[in-house]
Every structure is written in structure tokens, then in C-alpha cells.
Write a protein that holds these residues in place. Structure first.
Motif, PDB file in Angstrom:
ATOM      1  N   GLU A 105       0.670  -1.349  -0.031  1.00  0.00           N
ATOM      2  CA  GLU A 105       0.105  -0.023   0.134  1.00  0.00           C
ATOM      3  C   GLU A 105       0.724   1.347   0.096  1.00  0.00           C
ATOM      4  O   GLU A 105       0.380   2.270  -0.335  1.00  0.00           O
ATOM      5  CB  GLU A 105      -1.105   0.098   1.102  1.00  0.00           C
ATOM      6  N   HIS A 106       2.252   1.061   0.559  1.00  0.00           N
ATOM      7  CA  HIS A 106       2.990   2.256   0.430  1.00  0.00           C
ATOM      8  C   HIS A 106       3.447   2.799  -1.086  1.00  0.00           C
ATOM      9  O   HIS A 106       3.522   3.799  -1.569  1.00  0.00           O
ATOM     10  CB  HIS A 106       4.132   2.014   1.227  1.00  0.00           C
ATOM     11  N   VAL A 107       3.775   1.524  -1.987  1.00  0.00           N
ATOM     12  CA  VAL A 107       3.925   1.722  -3.245  1.00  0.00           C
ATOM     13  C   VAL A 107       2.690   2.489  -4.128  1.00  0.00           C
ATOM     14  O   VAL A 107       2.925   3.177  -4.806  1.00  0.00           O
ATOM     15  CB  VAL A 107       4.419   0.433  -3.784  1.00  0.00           C
ATOM     16  N   ALA A 108       1.473   1.856  -3.606  1.00  0.00           N
ATOM     17  CA  ALA A 108       0.311   2.367  -3.963  1.00  0.00           C
ATOM     18  C   ALA A 108      -0.013   3.871  -3.972  1.00  0.00           C
ATOM     19  O   ALA A 108      -0.267   4.603  -4.554  1.00  0.00           O
ATOM     20  CB  ALA A 108      -0.888   1.478  -3.671  1.00  0.00           C
ATOM     21  N   ALA A 109       0.464   4.411  -2.947  1.00  0.00           N
ATOM     22  CA  ALA A 109       0.148   5.799  -2.352  1.00  0.00           C
ATOM     23  C   ALA A 109       1.249   6.513  -3.162  1.00  0.00           C
ATOM     24  O   ALA A 109       0.806   7.501  -3.548  1.00  0.00           O
ATOM     25  CB  ALA A 109       0.561   5.741  -0.710  1.00  0.00           C
ATOM     26  N   ALA A 110       2.385   5.996  -3.482  1.00  0.00           N
ATOM     27  CA  ALA A 110       3.318   6.830  -4.533  1.00  0.00           C
ATOM     28  C   ALA A 110       2.875   6.874  -5.760  1.00  0.00           C
ATOM     29  O   ALA A 110       2.903   8.176  -6.401  1.00  0.00           O
ATOM     30  CB  ALA A 110       4.646   6.050  -4.196  1.00  0.00           C
ATOM     31  N   VAL A 111       2.030   5.903  -6.255  1.00  0.00           N
ATOM     32  CA  VAL A 111       1.258   5.922  -7.672  1.00  0.00           C
ATOM     33  C   VAL A 111       0.414   7.140  -7.766  1.00  0.00           C
ATOM     34  O   VAL A 111       0.348   7.900  -8.603  1.00  0.00           O
ATOM     35  CB  VAL A 111       0.911   4.602  -7.859  1.00  0.00           C
ATOM     36  N   PHE A 112      -0.411   6.962  -6.630  1.00  0.00           N
ATOM     37  CA  PHE A 112      -1.579   8.110  -6.507  1.00  0.00           C
ATOM     38  C   PHE A 112      -0.830   9.457  -6.445  1.00  0.00           C
ATOM     39  O   PHE A 112      -1.307  10.286  -6.904  1.00  0.00           O
ATOM     40  CB  PHE A 112      -2.654   7.624  -5.268  1.00  0.00           C
ATOM     41  N   ALA A 113       0.292   9.535  -5.564  1.00  0.00           N
ATOM     42  CA  ALA A 113       0.685  11.042  -5.568  1.00  0.00           C
ATOM     43  C   ALA A 113       1.115  11.386  -6.864  1.00  0.00           C
ATOM     44  O   ALA A 113       1.201  12.636  -7.297  1.00  0.00           O
ATOM     45  CB  ALA A 113       1.932  10.828  -4.564  1.00  0.00           C
ATOM     46  N   LEU A 114       1.696  10.493  -7.762  1.00  0.00           N
ATOM     47  CA  LEU A 114       2.223  10.784  -8.906  1.00  0.00           C
ATOM     48  C   LEU A 114       1.305  10.995 -10.019  1.00  0.00           C
ATOM     49  O   LEU A 114       1.469  11.799 -10.950  1.00  0.00           O
ATOM     50  CB  LEU A 114       3.189   9.638  -9.524  1.00  0.00           C
ATOM     51  N   THR A 115      -0.034  10.412  -9.678  1.00  0.00           N
ATOM     52  CA  THR A 115      -1.014  10.435 -11.031  1.00  0.00           C
ATOM     53  C   THR A 115      -2.150  11.477 -10.435  1.00  0.00           C
ATOM     54  O   THR A 115      -3.144  11.567 -11.297  1.00  0.00           O
ATOM     55  CB  THR A 115      -1.374   9.315 -11.157  1.00  0.00           C
ATOM     56  N   GLY A 116      -2.324  11.850  -9.119  1.00  0.00           N
ATOM     57  CA  GLY A 116      -3.576  12.668  -8.647  1.00  0.00           C
ATOM     58  C   GLY A 116      -3.174  14.008  -8.962  1.00  0.00           C
ATOM     59  O   GLY A 116      -2.407  14.357 -10.023  1.00  0.00           O
ATOM     60  N   PRO A 117      -4.306  14.824  -8.304  1.00  0.00           N
ATOM     61  CA  PRO A 117      -4.182  16.198  -8.753  1.00  0.00           C
ATOM     62  C   PRO A 117      -3.024  17.304  -8.263  1.00  0.00           C
ATOM     63  O   PRO A 117      -2.867  18.369  -8.705  1.00  0.00           O
ATOM     64  CB  PRO A 117      -5.244  16.939  -7.968  1.00  0.00           C
ATOM     65  N   ASP A 118      -2.055  16.974  -7.351  1.00  0.00           N
ATOM     66  CA  ASP A 118      -1.107  17.674  -6.955  1.00  0.00           C
ATOM     67  C   ASP A 118       0.221  17.713  -7.482  1.00  0.00           C
ATOM     68  O   ASP A 118       1.084  18.817  -7.410  1.00  0.00           O
ATOM     69  CB  ASP A 118      -0.674  17.356  -5.589  1.00  0.00           C
TER      70      ASP A 118
END
Length: 692
Positions: free
Chosen positions: A658-671
Motif C-alpha cells: 500500500e506504500h507503493v500504491a500511495a506513491a503511484v497515487f501521488a504521482l497521478t493525482g491532482p497535486d
């Protein structure tokens, strides 16, 4: 004094209403998804006065009859509702009455009353059904619908001229029922049907009687045409016949990204494709252009499908490149036409134009693309247009299709009440409307990434060699409106192309790809075989290249930008022991990130990477033997490997999927929308792997 809840479904009238609604709503011949409404009147003890009180239970705003439950009912006091007649300010101000319904509510909870509440409360019958059956709407939209109503039903069913749903329509139907005591219901011009009964069973049977009688009437007329060698939609136009199924699917996949880009010019949309026989037949007939231009009629239909579709005017066998070129021209014309429709009908208080892109795109020989804010909305738009095709066919079989005029459509599409409903919708999730594909998503890190992206609102294509695992993940994420499973052998060029085709056919296009598929064989140099080397490079280096290339084709065609993320590794930078093949291929992946970020940036496509390390718990690679090999290399028990990795980091914390998944979201999300070419370490701090 009874303390029973005023909204309790233990009341026989309310309980019967739920059952009747479910039976009617689960048969698509009776009404479309979320279309129509039903009601029941009955008596309960008022917990305040201890005296009986007459109540109305009615399907609330936004509910669906087929899945209706007690919580989807609005409950109102009939005495207060009927008293609204005395303060009704007239048709020009009838919208004000919707807010007045709130002052008639009884008890706690329940759904918000819909615009059709007046129809149910004012009609003098214990049970009322308002439905949108294709057969009933066909008569309602026929040019001579009033005469056809008499011919089909005699005086048992009464014609009601078109009027926008609201308080005045409720008054009209109440008066017509009073003047026609023999009637079991009515046809609402341009709209649907309403039936009533003294019992729930009687109302249901009368609704079905109207629907089935209309079906039989249309079927007879259609058969008479067929006997004369005619079809309601006219003859098949040579060159517009349906292509073979495999050819249809291939052409639809090739066109889907372009079509989605067109539908998303104003606002990103999710897509749906269907090549249903009903659609293909309609697209092949000579009346296609005339009927498509007239648009849909039932408010439920055109609120989902827009007033009319975009129709490709090329033969079925036209080359994809020619269709793409023509789509650009047709899109420009569609937007100009829609802007004209808005300008012709707007008033000083009209909401701003919501967007001029089509919700339905029809491609003869291929099928129909439909669009919406999510997959369910896109799919339902498709179902509604099929309803509309059925309506047109029925109306053309018995007369001529004559929907309500565009001014009335505009009044409903840009209705202040409809705008208020849209404004009440919850804010979309960060990845809403985005279509994500994750390779190796049937387990481990890939599964965690798929779960996180879905939780943030994305539609997810779960790709894996293990189809059973992929299907399990897709089902857990919510099924085909949220996630689909596809088989993925990323080493095979044809298989990768088929995977991308499956993704764009499932959701209309592709926005976000995660190259996660991988494996590892840990051996010293002298024990590493060419087969070991080739296998790891085929899956991760070649596989990532193939997936990125085919995904980029779709993203470039869409013209909506996109994200490609590589799950590389700390080993792409860190020279660990006994790991030549794995680490070399991870370094290859890491450099692909840099190369593709430089190449694809011109198309708005961002390419980034994540460098995990020591993901033991929940990892598919470690469970497949890699853990035992690395534990042997480091001289620790396999069950302690995660702790071993954690202790050698700066933070002393174990890394989880889930830590890897969080990084993927950080890279692809709105920020981080301005970020490309970046590698994010997710390793709890391995100094030797710092980027430099």
C-alpha cells in the motif's frame, strides 16, 4: 399511543408499494433504469396526536424502481399536500411547489420528494404508477398519438397532451381521471404512461395491461409492414450493413480513443461501447439521419443522451483514418449546432451552457459509443438510447415519430430544478473519469495499486497472467462498472495490443498505465543462465516498452494527456549481490522513464517511476520464491526478511504494497501535475540508492 415510525415499511401499503415497484422496475419492457415513479396512499397512527393520519409513500428523487427499498420512499401527509392546491401560484411559478413538498413530509428519514410527487398526491386513487415503457412512449411520440390512443385502448386509457413534469401536470391528470371514471390510466404525450388502481395489485395489472396492449398494437402494425415488404426504419442502405463481429470490435477499439477525446473536449468523460443488434439495425436503415436529427423525446432519455447524437456519415468499411478525419469535422459542426440550440432557447435566468460535446456517437456498421461522468452513467446513456431507438421504431410503425420540440427539451435540460440537482451532487473523487490499467494487478503490489486507484475514483483495468486472480480483484473492486479483468502476457506484442483494445472498449479510452508486471530470479553471475536473463528482460524491459508504446498510441489519439508509471526498484540504482538479471532490467525500466518523459511530454503525457525496496509482506514476487532466494543470500530466515530489510533503512520501517500504491497515487493525482521524469523512492531510506 403507538410509537411506530411513520416511515416504517411494516405498513401494508408501503410494503406492497416496494414489492410492486421492484417487479415493475426489473423488467426493461416496463420502464428504463431510474425512470418512472410509483406511490401508495394509506393510514398510520400519528405518534404526536395518536390519531390516524393519511399518508402518501412515493418513490423519491433519484431512486430506481427495480432496486427500490423503504429508504428510497418519500413520505408525505396527504392533507398538507392537497392543501397546496389552494396556494398554487400558477404554471409560471410551479417550480416553487417542489420546495413546498418539504413542508408536507411526515416523520424522520426518507428520500427527497421528486418533481412527480404532485401527480401521485393529487390523483384520487390509492395506488399510482408512472412509467416509461418503450411501447407507451412510442404512442406518446407518434404524430397522431391522441387518435392512436383511442384506437388502441378505446376509452380505457385517456390522452394527456404534453406538459412538462410538475404541479400542473398533476392537476391535469387528476382532472382527467375525475372526468373519465372508466379509465384505468393515461398516455402522457411525448413522455410515458400513468395508471392507477384501488389496490396495489390492480394498479400493477393496469400498468401491465397498458404496456402489453401497446406492445401488441405496435407488433401488429409492424407485422403488417413486414408483410408488405417494409420496415419502420425503411430499407437497409448499401454500405451501412454491420461489419463482422471481429471487424466491428477491432474498428471500435481503433476509434474509441478518438471518440472519447471528442466527447471530452469540454469535460473528461468515461465511455461505453455497444454493438447491440438493435443499434446496428438502426444504423443501417435509410431513416437514420432523419430520426437521429429529431432526437429523443422522453425527458429521462435526453437528459442522459443529450438532445441528439453525433452520426458518422461514412460507409461501414471506411478506413479508420478516414473516420478519424471525418469525426473532427463532424465534432466541430456538432458543437456549433449545440451552441445554436442553446442560444435560440436560453432565457436571462438560464444556467450557463454545460458543454457542447455529444453524449452519443453512432458509427454505422460498428456500433454506438456513449459517455458520462462514470461508467454506470455512460452505460445507462447507451441503454436509454436503445430505448429511444425502440420508441422511434414503434412510432414509425404506427405513424410518424414526432418528439417534443427543442424549446421544451431545452426547458427541461436547463431547468432550474435540474441545475439544483446537479449542484447537490457530491464533489468527484480525485481520479474520477480516469481510466487506469495496471499490469500484474492480480496480486501483491499491483493489486494494492489497483485498489488505491479505484478508491480514488478511477475505472481500473486489472491485467494479469493469472486471469482468475485478476477476476477476483476486479470483482472485489465493484465489478464491470468499476473494474474489469483482462489477461495480460506483456511479453507478447499481439497480447499487449489486445489488452489495450480491451481497456478502451471497456471504458472508452486510457489515461493512466502502471507498468508493474514483474518477476525475479536471484542468482550469482556464474549461475545466471541466458534463459534467466531473457525471461526477466522479456517481462520487465520488453514488456514495459510494449505496454507503454501501445498505451501511448491510445493517449495520443485521445488528446487528453495521461500518465505512465513504472514500478522499477531500488535495485535500478543499488548494486546488490547475486542479482545481475533483475537489477539490470530494473535499470532498463528506470531509463525508459527518462526517455519516454522526454518524448511524450509534447502530448501532455507524464512518465514517472517508483523505486520500492523490501516489499515482502503481500508481494507476489517474494511469495513466488524470490523471498527464499534473498533470505538465503542475506543469511536470515525467510519469515524475518521484511524485518531485516527494515533494519537496514534509515527509517527502520517495513515497506508494504500500500506504500507503493500511495506513491503511484501521488504521482497521478491532482497535486503533481507539473512533474514528469521523476523516480520516487519507497524504501524507508536506503542511502546507497539515493538519486544523484
Amino acid at each position: 399511543m403507538s410509537q411506530q415510525s411513520a416511515t416504517s415499511a411494516t405498513n401494508p401499503a408501503a410494503a406492497d408499494l416496494v414489492g410492486r415497484s421492484n417487479r415493475l422496475g426489473q423488467d426493461p419492457r416496463n420502464t428504463n433504469y431510474a425512470g418512472g415513479n410509483t406511490s401508495a396512499k394509506g393510514t398510520e397512527i400519528d405518534p404526536v396526536t395518536g390519531q390516524p393520519v393519511e399518508l402518501l409513500w412515493v418513490k423519491g428523487s433519484g431512486g430506481d424502481l427495480g432496486t427500490l427499498t423503504e429508504k428510497n420512499l418519500a413520505v408525505l401527509r396527504l392533507d398538507r399536500m392537497r392543501a397546496l392546491v389552494d396556494v398554487y401560484p400558477g404554471v409560471d411559478r410551479e417550480d416553487e411547489m417542489v420546495a413546498a413538498f418539504d413542508y408536507c413530509l411526515h416523520g424522520k428519514g426518507g428520500a427527497a420528494p421528486s418533481i412527480d410527487t404532485a401527480m401521485h398526491g393529487l390523483v384520487d386513487a390509492p395506488h399510482v404508477d408512472h412509467l416509461h415503457p418503450d411501447s407507451g412512449i412510442a404512442i406518446a411520440t407518434a404524430a397522431d398519438g391522441e387518435a392512436l390512443t383511442r384506437e388502441c385502448f378505446g376509452d380505457r386509457v385517456v390522452w394527456v397532451p404534453w406538459r412538462r413534469p410538475g404541479f400542473q401536470l398533476g392537476l391535469d391528470i387528476a382532472e382527467i381521471k375525475k372526468a373519465n371514471p372508466q379509465a384505468i390510466g393515461c398516455i402522457l404525450g411525448g413522455h410515458g404512461i400513468t395508471a392507477w388502481g384501488s389496490t396495489s395489485d390492480e394498479a400493477e395489472q393496469r400498468s401491465l395491461d397498458i404496456i402489453r396492449t401497446a406492445e401488441a398494437f405496435i407488433a401488429r402494425r409492424t407485422e403488417e409492414l413486414a408483410t408488405a415488404g417494409k420496415h419502420p426504419f425503411g430499407a437497409v442502405v448499401p454500405g451501412r450493413e454491420a461489419l463482422a463481429e471481429s471487424e466491428r470490435q477491432a474498428k471500435a477499439a481503433a476509434l474509441a480513443p478518438t471518440v472519447r477525446g471528442i466527447a471530452s473536449a469540454d469535460k473528461p468523460q468515461v465511455g461505453h461501447f455497444t454493438d447491440d443488434d438493435v443499434v446496428l439495425d438502426f444504423l443501417a436503415r435509410e431513416s437514420l439521419g432523419r430520426l437521429a436529427e429529431l432526437g429523443t423525446s422522453c425527458p429521462d432519455h435526453f437528459l442522459r443522451t443529450k438532445v441528439k447524437p453525433l452520426v458518422v456519415d461514412l460507409p461501414a468499411d471506411a478506413e479508420v483514418e478516414a473516420v478519424v478525419e471525418r469525426l473532427a469535422e463532424l465534432h466541430a459542426a456538432y458543437r456549433e449546432d449545440y451552441a445554436g440550440y442553446y442560444d435560440r432557447n436560453k432565457t436571462p435566468d438560464s444556467p450557463a451552457m454545460r458543454g457542447a460535446d455529444p453524449a452519443i456517437v453512432l458509427v454505422p456498421g460498428v456500433g454506438m459509443f456513449s459517455f458520462g461522468k462514470d461508467k454506470q452513467t455512460a452505460r445507462v446513456a447507451s441503454e436509454f438510447y436503445i430505448n429511444a431507438i425502440n420508441v422511434m421504431r414503434g412510432a414509425e410503425a404506427i405513424s410518424t415519430y414526432a418528439p417534443i420540440d427543442e424549446a421544451e427539451k431545452f426547458r427541461i435540460e436547463y431547468w432550474a430544478l435540474e441545475e439544483a440537482k446537479l449542484q447537490r451532487m457530491p464533489a468527484p473523487k480525485p481520479l474520477a473519469t480516469r481510466v487506469a490499467l495496471v499490469t500484474g494487478a492480480g496480486s501483491g503490489i499491483g493489486r494494492a495499486i489497483a485498489e488505491r486507484l479505484a478508491a480514488e475514483g478511477a475505472c481500473v483495468v486489472v491485467a494479469d497472467m493469472n486471469m482468475e486472480g485478476a477476476q477476483e480483484v476486479a470483482a472485489q473492486l465493484g465489478g464491470p462498472d468499476k473494474a474489469v479483468a483482462v489477461h495480460a502476457d506483456v511479453t507478447d506484442e499481439a497480447a499487449v495490443s489486445a489488452m489495450i483494445d480491451a481497456a478502451v472498449l471497456a471504458f472508452g479510452g486510457l489515461d493512466l498505465v502502471v507498468n508493474n508486471a514483474g518477476l525475479s530470479i536471484s542468482k550469482p553471475l556464474l549461475e545466471t543462465t541466458a534463459k534467466d536473463w531473457d525471461l526477466q528482460h522479456d517481462v520487465m524491459a520488453r514488456g514495459s516498452f510494449l505496454v507503454a508504446r501501445e498505451a501511448a498510441r491510445a493517449m495520443i489519439a485521445q488528446k487528453l494527456g495521461g500518465d505512465i508509471v513504472y514500478i522499477a526498484s531500488k535495485n535500478s540504482l543499488f548494486a546488490g549481490p547475486n542479482n545481475i538479471a533483475y537489477s539490470a532490467t530494473k535499470a532498463d525500466q528506470a531509463h525508459q522513464v527518462r526517455l519516454l518523459a522526454a518524448e511524450l511530454g509534447a502530448h501532455g503525457i507524464r512518465v514517472n517511476g517508483v523505486n520500492p525496496d523490501g516489499v515482502v509482506r503481500g508481494s507476489g514476487i517474494f511469495a513466488g520464491g524470490w523471498g527464499a532466494q534473498r533470505a538465503k543470500t542475506y543469511g536470515v530466515p525467510e519469515e524475518e526478511l521484511g524485518a531485516y530489510y527494515a533494519q537496514r533503512t534509515l527509517l527502520k520501517r517495513e515497506v508494504l504494497p500500500e506504500h507503493v500504491a500511495a506513491a503511484v497515487f501521488a504521482l497521478t493525482g491532482p497535486d503533481l501535475v507539473q512533474t514528469t521524469g521523476l523516480h520516487v523512492p519507497v524504501d524507508s531510506g536506503v542511502a546507497a540508492a539515493f538519486l544523484r
